[in-house]
Design a protein around this motif. Structure first.
Motif, PDB file in Angstrom:
ATOM      1  N   VAL A 136       9.191  -3.008   3.223  1.00  0.00           N
ATOM      2  CA  VAL A 136       8.997  -2.133   2.066  1.00  0.00           C
ATOM      3  C   VAL A 136       7.537  -2.108   1.650  1.00  0.00           C
ATOM      4  O   VAL A 136       6.943  -1.048   1.422  1.00  0.00           O
ATOM      5  CB  VAL A 136       9.891  -2.596   0.904  1.00  0.00           C
ATOM      6  N   LEU A 137       6.899  -3.287   1.563  1.00  0.00           N
ATOM      7  CA  LEU A 137       5.512  -3.379   1.144  1.00  0.00           C
ATOM      8  C   LEU A 137       4.636  -3.656   2.356  1.00  0.00           C
ATOM      9  O   LEU A 137       4.593  -4.777   2.865  1.00  0.00           O
ATOM     10  CB  LEU A 137       5.334  -4.479   0.101  1.00  0.00           C
ATOM     11  N   ASN A 138       3.965  -2.658   2.837  1.00  0.00           N
ATOM     12  CA  ASN A 138       3.042  -2.803   3.956  1.00  0.00           C
ATOM     13  C   ASN A 138       1.737  -3.384   3.431  1.00  0.00           C
ATOM     14  O   ASN A 138       1.000  -2.714   2.699  1.00  0.00           O
ATOM     15  CB  ASN A 138       2.803  -1.452   4.618  1.00  0.00           C
ATOM     16  N   LEU A 139       1.447  -4.633   3.797  1.00  0.00           N
ATOM     17  CA  LEU A 139       0.291  -5.323   3.227  1.00  0.00           C
ATOM     18  C   LEU A 139      -1.037  -4.772   3.732  1.00  0.00           C
ATOM     19  O   LEU A 139      -2.089  -5.236   3.319  1.00  0.00           O
ATOM     20  CB  LEU A 139       0.379  -6.827   3.511  1.00  0.00           C
ATOM     21  N   LYS A 140      -1.003  -3.775   4.621  1.00  0.00           N
ATOM     22  CA  LYS A 140      -2.247  -3.117   5.020  1.00  0.00           C
ATOM     23  C   LYS A 140      -2.749  -2.181   3.923  1.00  0.00           C
ATOM     24  O   LYS A 140      -3.899  -1.751   3.952  1.00  0.00           O
ATOM     25  CB  LYS A 140      -2.032  -2.337   6.319  1.00  0.00           C
ATOM     26  N   GLU A 141      -1.886  -1.864   2.966  1.00  0.00           N
ATOM     27  CA  GLU A 141      -2.273  -1.029   1.823  1.00  0.00           C
ATOM     28  C   GLU A 141      -2.652  -1.930   0.659  1.00  0.00           C
ATOM     29  O   GLU A 141      -1.922  -2.865   0.311  1.00  0.00           O
ATOM     30  CB  GLU A 141      -1.133  -0.101   1.432  1.00  0.00           C
ATOM     31  N   ASN A 142      -3.789  -1.626   0.038  1.00  0.00           N
ATOM     32  CA  ASN A 142      -4.311  -2.487  -1.022  1.00  0.00           C
ATOM     33  C   ASN A 142      -3.364  -2.600  -2.214  1.00  0.00           C
ATOM     34  O   ASN A 142      -3.182  -3.676  -2.773  1.00  0.00           O
ATOM     35  CB  ASN A 142      -5.672  -1.970  -1.482  1.00  0.00           C
ATOM     36  N   ASP A 143      -2.769  -1.476  -2.623  1.00  0.00           N
ATOM     37  CA  ASP A 143      -1.837  -1.518  -3.753  1.00  0.00           C
ATOM     38  C   ASP A 143      -0.681  -2.459  -3.456  1.00  0.00           C
ATOM     39  O   ASP A 143      -0.211  -3.189  -4.344  1.00  0.00           O
ATOM     40  CB  ASP A 143      -1.306  -0.116  -4.061  1.00  0.00           C
ATOM     41  N   HIS A 144      -0.220  -2.449  -2.228  1.00  0.00           N
ATOM     42  CA  HIS A 144       0.903  -3.298  -1.858  1.00  0.00           C
ATOM     43  C   HIS A 144       0.512  -4.775  -1.863  1.00  0.00           C
ATOM     44  O   HIS A 144       1.326  -5.637  -2.196  1.00  0.00           O
ATOM     45  CB  HIS A 144       1.443  -2.892  -0.495  1.00  0.00           C
ATOM     46  N   ARG A 145      -0.715  -5.081  -1.502  1.00  0.00           N
ATOM     47  CA  ARG A 145      -1.188  -6.475  -1.567  1.00  0.00           C
ATOM     48  C   ARG A 145      -1.211  -6.968  -3.002  1.00  0.00           C
ATOM     49  O   ARG A 145      -0.877  -8.122  -3.282  1.00  0.00           O
ATOM     50  CB  ARG A 145      -2.579  -6.590  -0.936  1.00  0.00           C
ATOM     51  N   ILE A 146      -1.601  -6.085  -3.924  1.00  0.00           N
ATOM     52  CA  ILE A 146      -1.626  -6.471  -5.330  1.00  0.00           C
ATOM     53  C   ILE A 146      -0.203  -6.673  -5.847  1.00  0.00           C
ATOM     54  O   ILE A 146       0.084  -7.652  -6.561  1.00  0.00           O
ATOM     55  CB  ILE A 146      -2.363  -5.401  -6.164  1.00  0.00           C
TER      56      ILE A 146
END
Length: 490
Positions: A136-146
């Motif tokens: 669900v949360l692709n950690l390659k995207e900055n928003d998802h890392r946050i």
């Protein structure tokens, strides 16, 4: 901070450092208080670079990805690049004397100099250590890392409130959907909770105003008449607030007040409706109040709000031409506005700064055409007036560092600016300068602003009792019946 306790213990155990373990445990016991954890998104620091100092006794966490985004933004040719650089410098000031372990654990903010009340801590969260847990949360995207950082902290501190703070509406929705329990907007600079409570700059009184007034003292000063009435009649007033009633005879402006009395300047309904500026007459009492404020030499800041087609830009430009060309009160007219985010950099457009800004200031040229449409040669008249009034189109990006003297500044579409951006422009105004801010809070283009968080809303509330300012909400659409119907029904 507790959230990195496990990582630090594992690291020091590998080194055989038992003394450090005792220090960590003592620090953990000291921090076991009901203080909350606030995880900040990048847009919070761009909106207000010192935002991390506004969380009082609570702990502030900055994910590493936020620092990466600030680093990428700081060198861009955008207005927000300055905020990014300021945020980086401020974070460095808060953390410069700390060791890497202390930065991970949380550095007390009360050590930082300046006018603030922060008693919590500031920490950097190593989100690069997070592992991909689901699809669900692709950690390659900055928003998802946050968001994943917030979820990790939330799991670690099950008995403490962990709040993700972001101005991105879509990110707030995604965070909620991903399981973050507490997601909030940044509201430190929000002065009202509902746009319906925003000051209109005038009071409409039911019936005849004088029927509700008991004792009144009147005095004549030259052509002007002033009345003093009991404060109980108008308990909630501020300077330069206008008063009108249903009689279509009474119109006045509050010029002073104290705990007992209110002093009114009698303007007269018919007198106000007879105002004229560069051939323009007011079409309703709201436009008349706006012209009164625009033509008043004692008012340095005029804020015009209202729907599209209510005459904000036309009135501002007509009054500016009247004051510069006819009366000679000011030397020039400077017109500016923010450019949409997708076009903040104007370097790719051909020509001078004025020519580059022309597409974004078409509302001004449209208004000039309206003001001179009956001239024998409209184009020649417009060119003459542009030179005579010394009308300059300027980019808001290049206003920093300037000191504007003896000019009228028209800031169009100001609803898309933050409070700090408006502060930048207002602090540029020097001696003999008048600034007119126009905007429609129903037409905000920014991803991070709403009607209640817009800088326009902020300055309306902040300046509503300043003696040198006036706010007018222009009720009613006068552009056309089609525009009025669209405003009311779409």
């Amino acid at each position: 901070m507790i959230f990195i306790k496990d990582a630090l213990i594992l690291e020091k155990q590998a080194r055989g450092d038992s003394t450090y373990l005792d220090n960590i445990n003592a620090e953990v016991r000291m921090t076991e208080i009901p203080a909350k954890y606030y995880l900040l998104d990048t847009n919070i620091l761009l909106h207000e670079p010192l935002a991390f100092l506004n969380f009082e006794e609570h702990h502030v966490i900055i994910p590493m990805v936020v620092l990466e985004e600030l680093d990428n933004i700081k060198d861009r040719h955008k207005d927000v690049s300055r905020e990014a650089r300021l945020a980086i410098r401020s974070l460095e000031d808060a953390l410069k004397a700390a060791t890497p372990e202390q930065i991970l654990a949380g550095v007390p903010l009360n050590r930082m100099q300046g006018a603030h009340h922060a008693q919590g801590t500031l920490a950097i969260y190593p989100d690069y250590q997070l592992k991909q847990q689901d699809a669900v949360l692709n950690l390659k995207e900055n928003d998802h890392r946050i968001i994943q950082s917030a979820l990790a902290l939330q799991a670690l501190h099950q008995h403490t409130k962990v709040v993700l703070v972001t101005k991105d509406i879509n990110m707030r929705l995604k965070a909620k959907g991903a399981g973050v329990n507490y997601v909030e907007d940044y509201r430190t600079d929000q002065l009202i909770d509902d746009i319906r409570f925003l000051s209109k700059g005038f009071v409409e009184i039911d019936g005849d105003f004088w029927q509700s007034v008991g004792e009144v003292t009147s005095v004549q000063q030259g052509r002007e008449t002033f009345h003093e009435i009991d404060r109980k009649v108008l308990p909630h007033v501020f300077r330069n607030q206008y008063l009108i009633d249903d009689s279509e005879h009474f119109a006045a402006k509050v010029v002073a007040y104290d705990t007992d009395r209110v002093r009114l300047q009698d303007l007269g309904f018919e007198r106000m409706m007879s105002y004229r500026a560069w051939g323009i007459h007011p079409k309703n009492i709201y436009q008349a109040m706006a012209l009164n404020a625009l033509l008043d030499p004692h008012i340095d800041l005029v804020i015009l709000t209202g729907p599209a087609g209510s005459g904000k830009t036309l009135l501002a430009l007509a009054a500016a031409l009247e004051l510069v060309v006819e009366q000679g009160t000011y030397e020039k007219i400077i017109v500016t506005r923010n450019t949409p985010e997708i076009a903040e950099s104007i370097g790719y457009l051909p020509g001078t700064e004025e020519e580059k800004m022309a597409p974004w200031l078409a509302a001004i040229t449209d208004s000039l055409e309206v003001l001179h449409k009956h001239d024998e040669s409209m184009e020649a008249s417009m060119n003459y007036i542009m030179n005579k009034a010394n009308i300059q189109f300027k980019s808001l990006n290049f206003m920093r560092g300037r000191s504007i003297q003896n000019a009228i500044v028209i800031l169009d579409e100001s609803q898309n600016l933050t409070a700090s951006q408006l502060k930048t422009l207002l602090t540029r105004c020097g001696t003999g300068t008048k600034i007119v801010c126009t905007g429609n809070l129903a037409q905000i283009d920014s991803y991070y602003l709403t009607a209640v968080t817009s800088g326009l809303t902020y300055i309306v509330e902040r300046f509503k009792d300043y003696p040198g300012s006036a706010t007018i909400n222009l009720n009613g659409v006068v552009r056309s019946s089609l525009a009025q119907y669209a405003e009311e029904n779409l």
